[in-house]
Design a protein around this motif. Sequence first.
Motif, short mmCIF file in Angstrom:
data_model
loop_
_atom_site.label_atom_id
_atom_site.label_comp_id
_atom_site.label_asym_id
_atom_site.label_seq_id
_atom_site.Cartn_x
_atom_site.Cartn_y
_atom_site.Cartn_z
N GLY A 1 0.81 -1.20 0.00
CA GLY A 1 0.00 0.00 0.00
C GLY A 1 0.84 1.26 0.00
N SER A 2 0.21 2.35 0.35
CA SER A 2 0.85 3.66 0.38
C SER A 2 0.29 4.44 1.56
CB SER A 2 0.62 4.39 -0.95
OG SER A 2 -0.77 4.60 -1.15
N PRO A 3 0.87 5.59 1.92
CA PRO A 3 0.33 6.38 3.05
C PRO A 3 -1.13 6.74 2.83
CG PRO A 3 2.50 7.15 2.46
CD PRO A 3 2.14 6.15 1.43
N GLY A 4 -1.94 6.41 3.82
CA GLY A 4 -3.37 6.63 3.73
C GLY A 4 -4.12 5.49 3.09
N GLU A 5 -3.43 4.60 2.39
CA GLU A 5 -4.04 3.44 1.74
C GLU A 5 -3.20 2.21 2.04
OE1 GLU A 5 -4.47 4.20 -2.38
OE2 GLU A 5 -5.93 5.80 -2.14
N GLY A 6 -3.23 1.80 3.27
CA GLY A 6 -2.44 0.64 3.68
C GLY A 6 -2.89 -0.62 2.98
N GLY A 7 -1.92 -1.47 2.63
CA GLY A 7 -2.23 -2.70 1.93
C GLY A 7 -2.60 -3.83 2.87
N LEU A 8 -2.53 -5.05 2.34
CA LEU A 8 -2.95 -6.21 3.12
C LEU A 8 -2.01 -6.46 4.29
CD1 LEU A 8 -3.85 -8.67 0.21
CD2 LEU A 8 -5.36 -7.10 1.44
N LEU A 9 -0.73 -6.24 4.12
CA LEU A 9 0.23 -6.55 5.18
C LEU A 9 0.04 -5.64 6.39
CD1 LEU A 9 3.91 -7.50 4.62
CD2 LEU A 9 3.37 -5.78 6.31
N PRO A 10 0.06 -4.31 6.27
CA PRO A 10 -0.13 -3.48 7.48
C PRO A 10 -1.51 -3.65 8.10
CG PRO A 10 -0.12 -2.12 5.50
CD PRO A 10 0.31 -3.47 5.08
N ARG A 11 -2.54 -3.90 7.31
CA ARG A 11 -3.86 -4.09 7.89
C ARG A 11 -3.94 -5.41 8.65
NH1 ARG A 11 -7.58 -0.41 6.06
NH2 ARG A 11 -6.86 0.88 4.31
N SER A 12 -3.26 -6.43 8.18
CA SER A 12 -3.25 -7.70 8.92
C SER A 12 -2.56 -7.52 10.27
CB SER A 12 -2.55 -8.77 8.08
OG SER A 12 -3.21 -8.99 6.86
N LEU A 13 -1.42 -6.83 10.28
CA LEU A 13 -0.73 -6.57 11.54
C LEU A 13 -1.60 -5.75 12.49
CD1 LEU A 13 2.86 -5.78 10.22
CD2 LEU A 13 2.19 -7.76 11.55
N ASP A 14 -2.28 -4.75 11.97
CA ASP A 14 -3.11 -3.90 12.81
C ASP A 14 -4.27 -4.69 13.41
OD1 ASP A 14 -3.76 -1.10 13.70
OD2 ASP A 14 -5.61 -1.57 12.61
N MET A 15 -4.86 -5.58 12.66
CA MET A 15 -5.96 -6.39 13.19
C MET A 15 -5.47 -7.35 14.27
SD MET A 15 -8.55 -8.88 11.10
CE MET A 15 -9.72 -9.93 11.97
N ILE A 16 -4.29 -7.90 14.08
CA ILE A 16 -3.75 -8.84 15.07
C ILE A 16 -3.53 -8.13 16.40
CG2 ILE A 16 -1.74 -10.24 15.67
CD1 ILE A 16 -1.51 -10.93 12.69
#
Length: 862
Positions: free
Chosen positions: A124-139
Amino acid sequence: MQRPGKGKTPRRPGPKKASNTERDPVGVYCRIRPLGSEDEECCVEMISSTTIQLHAPDGLKANRNGEYKETQYSFKKVFGINTTQLELFEDVAKPLVEDLIHCKNGLLFTYGVTGSGKTFTMTGSPGEGGLLPRSLDMIFNSIGPFQAKRFVFKPDDKNGMEIQSQVDALLERQKRDSQQAVPKTPSSRQKPDPEFADMISPDEACKSENVDEDGCYGVFVSYIEIYNNYIYDLLEDAPYDPIRPKPPQSKILREDQNHNMYVAGCTEVEVKSTEEAFEVFWKGQKKRRIANTQLNRESSRSHSVFTIKLAQAPLDADGDHILQDKNQVNVSQLCLVDLAGSERTNRTRAEGSRLREAGNINQSLMTLRTCIEVLRENQMCGTNKMVPYRDSKVTHLFKNYFDGEGKVRMIVCVNPNADDYEETVLVMRFAEMTQEVEVARPVDRPICGLAPGRRHRNQAFRDELSRRLEERGGPSNAVDDRVLMTQLIESLPDLPTCELVDPADDQTLPRMIEVLERRHQIRQMMTEQFNKTANTVKSMLQQFDSQLSAKDYFLHDQQSKLNEKDKVILSQKTEIERLEKKSKTLEYKIDILQKTTDMYEQDKRALQQELETREHRLQSELSERKRMEQRMQGAVTDTRLKWEKECERRVNAKQLEMQNKLWVKDEKLKQLKAIVTESSSGGSAPTERPEKPERPSRERDRNIQQKRSPSPSPLPKALPVHPKHRRSHSAGGEKWVDHKPPSNLELDTVMQPIIPNAIKVSTPSEKALSKCHKYVLRHQELASDGEIETKLIKGDVFKTRSGGQAVQFTDIETLKQVCPLAPSRKRRSGSAEGPAEVEDIENRAPAASTNSSHGYQKRRKP
């Protein structure tokens, strides 16, 4: 996936293996990126939420004669150009994160040509996080309150997890903090990119509601790249040398005890927050290999694998501490793979290292396609072909997922630009084939069999106890005192094991000291609490004494009880001191016994090593003796055979020699008898009779004639001597008298004398001589070197003036058989060549080959 023009690919019938395991197909999704500019030609059209249609460019239709037609492909779901990162995450990655929290593995990888948006989808990019940062955030949003302290979970470097006690974790934290105080390399001082701080807005945060509250969690991340079919650790802190920088070392794949593949020696970092995980990810992202190509300004030249490993362990029955049992630890992992783009080198115009990189990328993706094809064929046709996982590091690393270790999801990224049409068709075909592969469904793994809600009940009890204490202003009655005393006694930590296994152990004693100090602090708290309670009771008694004198007996009773408690406490203190002294004494004895045991172990190892050395030496000597015996037996056997053959040869030669001598004597006696008979008969006409040829000497012939005739008679004219010939006259057409004495031995020589038109006789007769023109005598004798040789003494037969038959000897041919193992002997002089005079012609030495001697004659007179 389905093509309306041709229909769904039919399944070929074949025997299927009976299995009770439920299987799910690989989930394949499609994401279409927007065009780079409005003037670009589009070749992809989204028909529905699950179907896309490909249009071949006009140029390809004209050149290919309509080979490329409009083709439709179906996916599990299609995401158009207006799809947000959050929508993609909720449909694809969020179920995998849910499974990760519930102890199930998952694999998610992006696939497509270069420039199709794979890295943007994953990162992703700033403001549009991809699958990897969103997975970490959910965990971290889900397990944040239930995380264990740092270093409680510790990787065992074998793809597993160990549990450390709170004391060991504290010591390791202090040690790690002291090490990180001094930076080692410039990479350790790098700060995270500030753009990654606002990748996900708070409104888009996700959280799992089904988290087990009776467990503790630890999150570990690792980041590797597969470049030119070599594995490199992007999180490894290698010593930095600005003068002579060293290239990174490649890693190898290994198999753990559960037959799962992992990267040996890979760095696994424990993270406690989303920001910390971002920092670790960005640290490895800066080391990843990218390059500028004709298709993408920052093209990924390697396959990147970001692994999130979640360790879970249950709490004890009270809900306060983690169970110190390694078998109760469950480890699940989610692999997020960003594959490098498949591309054609003629479009990228790659050269040198870029060309080699593109070749390795295409080779690894081709191996992935081959593995999917073999898996599909095995499942559809019931075959059992070997899947070539080992041909590429990518497929070898993730073979367990395709064999049923967890869910597999693939996002096919598509660039609708018409220039990528041919590559997009290949990607669609691979996605169509992948969607037909089925993977075993993972089984739920329970964490522990204890009653749920332990942590919640413990917290509720603490809150209620605090509330009551606040209402009463402290422990004012015996019930509260008993509760506090019970809690303090239960909070006493258990004494750890004090067994010293290694003299250099520097952890057992500090651990024991720390536990004893904690016990001493708790005892002090108990004493203070007791003193406080006693003072409170005393004040209350004094108040009661001033108010009611009738309660003196009660106060006295309370005082006596207090004194008894003091005595109990003193006795307990005495017992504790005694036990501490006993513990120190036992520790000293254990230390002495450990040292003695180590000495005995060293002596045992030394003696065992010496015994093994001597046994090895003895075995070597025995084997050497056996080899010597075998060699001696062989030498004795060879020598015996050699001498047996030599003795047999000598006996045969001696027999032949004696036979020749006997034959010579018989011939001489016959000649003497003939002379005597001729002398006694007077002038009677003699009968011609062949004799054995003697030495070719004319004087000898004249002496014999003088003895035979009483009166001298004139000698006949000298017979013509035939000239020497280079080849034997036996090859002509004349008739021969082949004189072969019966005493001759048959030799196994290759060249045997064969005389055509020959009359074979054992004793020459006048009748045979009158019919032939040539005469040959086969004579055998023993040569000087002990070998038997055969001589062919040849001559011409003609009539004499007196009517008899005479033989003129012209040639001698020699045949000889030589043993190469027999010792050589010196040739006697004058024994092989020329008409040298010897005692008798039968005893002359042989020549090495066929020789011709001077002619001599033997005549028979009447």
